[in-house]
Write a protein that holds these residues in place. Structure first.
Motif, PDB file in Angstrom:
ATOM      1  N   GLY A 284      29.007  28.959  38.091  1.00  0.00           N
ATOM      2  CA  GLY A 284      29.479  30.304  37.943  1.00  0.00           C
ATOM      3  C   GLY A 284      31.093  30.503  37.962  1.00  0.00           C
ATOM      4  O   GLY A 284      31.702  29.356  37.672  1.00  0.00           O
ATOM      5  N   VAL A 285      31.608  31.558  37.864  1.00  0.00           N
ATOM      6  CA  VAL A 285      32.932  31.647  37.626  1.00  0.00           C
ATOM      7  C   VAL A 285      33.661  32.267  38.778  1.00  0.00           C
ATOM      8  O   VAL A 285      33.373  33.747  38.889  1.00  0.00           O
ATOM      9  CB  VAL A 285      33.374  32.430  36.322  1.00  0.00           C
ATOM     10  N   ALA A 286      34.393  31.917  39.420  1.00  0.00           N
ATOM     11  CA  ALA A 286      34.945  32.597  40.928  1.00  0.00           C
ATOM     12  C   ALA A 286      36.159  33.538  40.381  1.00  0.00           C
ATOM     13  O   ALA A 286      36.745  33.942  41.140  1.00  0.00           O
ATOM     14  CB  ALA A 286      35.271  31.668  41.767  1.00  0.00           C
ATOM     15  N   GLU A 287      36.736  33.193  39.324  1.00  0.00           N
ATOM     16  CA  GLU A 287      38.174  33.767  39.065  1.00  0.00           C
ATOM     17  C   GLU A 287      37.847  35.127  38.806  1.00  0.00           C
ATOM     18  O   GLU A 287      36.915  36.003  38.367  1.00  0.00           O
ATOM     19  CB  GLU A 287      38.683  33.243  37.452  1.00  0.00           C
ATOM     20  N   THR A 288      39.005  35.961  39.500  1.00  0.00           N
ATOM     21  CA  THR A 288      38.808  37.480  39.343  1.00  0.00           C
ATOM     22  C   THR A 288      39.765  37.840  38.280  1.00  0.00           C
ATOM     23  O   THR A 288      40.911  37.423  38.416  1.00  0.00           O
ATOM     24  CB  THR A 288      39.384  38.067  40.759  1.00  0.00           C
ATOM     25  N   LEU A 289      39.318  38.782  37.263  1.00  0.00           N
ATOM     26  CA  LEU A 289      40.065  39.101  36.165  1.00  0.00           C
ATOM     27  C   LEU A 289      40.419  40.618  36.221  1.00  0.00           C
ATOM     28  O   LEU A 289      39.850  41.373  36.721  1.00  0.00           O
ATOM     29  CB  LEU A 289      39.193  38.791  35.090  1.00  0.00           C
TER      30      LEU A 289
END
Length: 577
Positions: free
Chosen positions: A207-212
């Protein structure tokens, strides 16, 4: 590093035998020759390269020893070992939905690089790649060549479709070879509950944990008012901080803008009043966020098509046919028909053809019908895209209209005509035909309403790559699809369902001197950003976690190269004696 065949170490005696041969071979003495010519040539050679001469004298020996040592090394079977991924075969499930374009570099590009890194560690084990969407697709299956796997990864692209992850995972399960299969899922976020009840395979979610930051146009609608057209754009700020934005509405050369400030997690309605009466509009939001695919949305201002006004003097089968289309049927006496209401009219009053309302004329008042017999011949026209007329029987026809286009005829007599302003004239009464007994009758009514409503130039709203049957007919049978003046692809009639383009936007569908528009829109799910995580569920049975890399092929190649060099040295030595 290691050797798989230490028993062949005895072959090391072969280089020793060659060395002994050179020790005891017959030796030759240098002989002085009293010749000025030979003396001069020898002096030139020594002066030019004395070290090369010494090397040439012993080069053949060195090459033979090197070749024999490589042979001994090759017989020992040297290899190196490296760790590989757990599992005996792998399935890569790749999310190709629009949200994978978020970020810079995008989530999709990061996953491509991560897949390449994993592919380099599989150690020649089979790799299968599956992409998500309404219909999951297999990019490669059980591929063991690393180059082919990397090429397939580079060829992947975002399809803008909704991921439909649950059905894609079910499809990936069917591709598993056994209990040792490991399924790697590359997405932005995946709920653990989707994998909670799955056993047998191991699932590794990337997954991608980055908050955009993201501002999306959730809805865009138009409505007609007394002062013109009113537009409303619904914006949603999915970010944790306030963001300024510029909302822009455009249609042709006309453009209106409005500056707004969106608070964190705010939903905002942005109204635009007194817009001109254009049909095709596009809303755009200019904002510094990390996801641009949901910053544009288009809509089409179409006239209402859910109602139709029918002359009550006509046969009741006509009203029944329209009711079967889920339309609001309004029956009115002939004298009470409202040709200026904006609703399509169905009547036999030919004098109403001069009015502004769209007319479907069935029959013709004030005229006498004449008998006909024969089959119906139709021209290429969207009205007949779904309404086949081969077996329809018509006993009588009314006289045709001058200046109208004939698109169907019987024995050379016009049966269905089109007026210059688009009205449709069916030159017979329902009582004079068995047409209502065929499925083509309500389909013709539906096509007529679609044509009379003014939507003939608009194919509709589509989702990316949506398959749908559309009413397209042209002389050549081919339609070219363009976006912003650039060619996208072509559609051949009767070659299958129409497939919408993948990228959202406004498209032109161009046929024989006819242009239609369609709009491709993102699904609502693709306008919501979510942060995920990496985790593993399930346990695969693994037989081997290391892979051996043999050096023998490279050693053989070096030996062959040394043999070629040795032959060249020997040939040159013979030539200079």
């Amino acid at each position: 590093m290691g050797a798989s065949n230490w028993g062949m170490i005895w072959t090391a005696v072969m280089p020793l035998a060659v060395i002994l041969y050179y020790f005891f071979r017959k030796k030759y003495k240098d002989q002085r020759v009293s010749s000025t010519l030979f003396w001069q040539e020898r002096m030139k050679e020594l002066q030019v390269s004395p070290y090369l001469k010494k090397l040439q004298r012993h080069l053949l020996f060195y090459l033979q020893i090197a070749a024999l040592l490589l042979c001994v090394l090759g017989l020992l079977g040297p290899f190196s070992e490296s760790e590989t991924l757990a599992g005996n075969d792998f399935v890569f499930v790749v999310d190709t939905s629009a949200t994978m374009l978020a970020g810079s570099p995008s989530h999709f590009e990061k996953h491509q690089q991560e897949m390449k890194n994993l592919a380099a560690q599989v150690g020649g084990k089979p790799v299968t790649i599956v992409t998500t969407g309404n219909s999951p697709k297999v990019a490669i299956r059980n591929e063991q060549d690393l180059g082919a796997v990397e090429k397939a990864i580079d060829g992947l692209a975002v399809s803008y479709e909704t991921a439909e992850m649950e059905q894609t995972i079910l499809f990936a399960d069917t591709l598993a070879i056994g209990n040792s299969t490991v399924i790697h899922i590359f997405t932005d976020a995946l709920d653990r509950d989707m994998l909670a009840n799955k056993t047998g395979q191991s699932y590794q979610v990337h997954g991608v944990a980055e908050t955009l930051r993201n501002v999306a146009i959730r809805q865009f609608g138009l409505s007609e008012t007394e002062n013109g057209v009113r537009g409303i754009v619904q914006l949603v700020n999915n970010s944790e901080k306030a963001l300024p934005a510029t909302v822009r509405l455009s249609a042709g050369d006309m453009e209106k803008t409005m500056e707004v400030e969106l608070a964190a997690s705010e939903e905002l309605l942005v109204p635009f009043e007194e817009l001109p009466h254009e049909k095709l509009w596009q809303a755009t939001v200019d904002v510094q966020d990390d996801y641009a695919a949901d910053n544009m949305m288009a809509t089409y201002l179409a006239p209402p098509t859910n109602s139709v006004m029918i002359d009550s003097a006509l046969h009741e089968l006509i009203a029944s046919g329209f009711r079967s289309l889920d339309l609001n049927v309004r029956l009115a006496e002939t004298a009470q028909l409202q040709p200026d209401s904006g609703l399509p009219l169905v009547t036999n009053q030919s004098e109403l053809l001069d009015r502004a309302a769209p007319i479907l004329l069935i029959g013709r008042n004030g005229e006498t019908a004449f008998e006909v017999s024969g089959e119906i011949e139709t021209q290429e026209h969207p009205l007949f895209a779904y309404a086949e007329m081969e077996r329809v029987y018509v006993s009588e026809l009314y006289p045709p209209f001058d200046g109208f286009e004939t698109i169907a005829s019987i024995d050379g007599h016009p049966f269905i005509q089109l007026s210059p302003k688009g009205d449709i004239a069916v030159l017979t009464d329902v009582q004079s035909t068995d047409w209502p007994l065929f499925p083509s009758f309500p389909l013709f009514l539906w096509s007529s309403m679609d044509s009379l409503s003014g939507d003939a130039e608009f194919l509709g709203f589509f989702q990316p790559n949506e398959h749908r049957s559309v009413s397209l007919t042209s002389g050549t049978g081919e339609w070219e699809i363009f976006k912003d003046g650039e060619y996208s692809h072509s559609y051949i009639e009767e070659s299958g369902p129409f497939i919408a383009p993948a990228e959202p936007g406004i498209y032109e569908v161009i046929g024989d001197a006819e242009t239609k528009n369609l709009i491709v829109q993102l699904a609502s799910e693709e306008k919501i950003m979510a942060a995920g995580s990496n985790y593993t569920m399930g346990q695969a049975e693994t037989a081997q976690n290391t892979v051996r890399f043999s050096f023998v092929p490279f050693i053989i190649a070096l030996i062959l190269l040394l043999v070629v060099v040795e032959w060249e040295v020997y040939r040159r030595g013979i030539a200079t004696r």
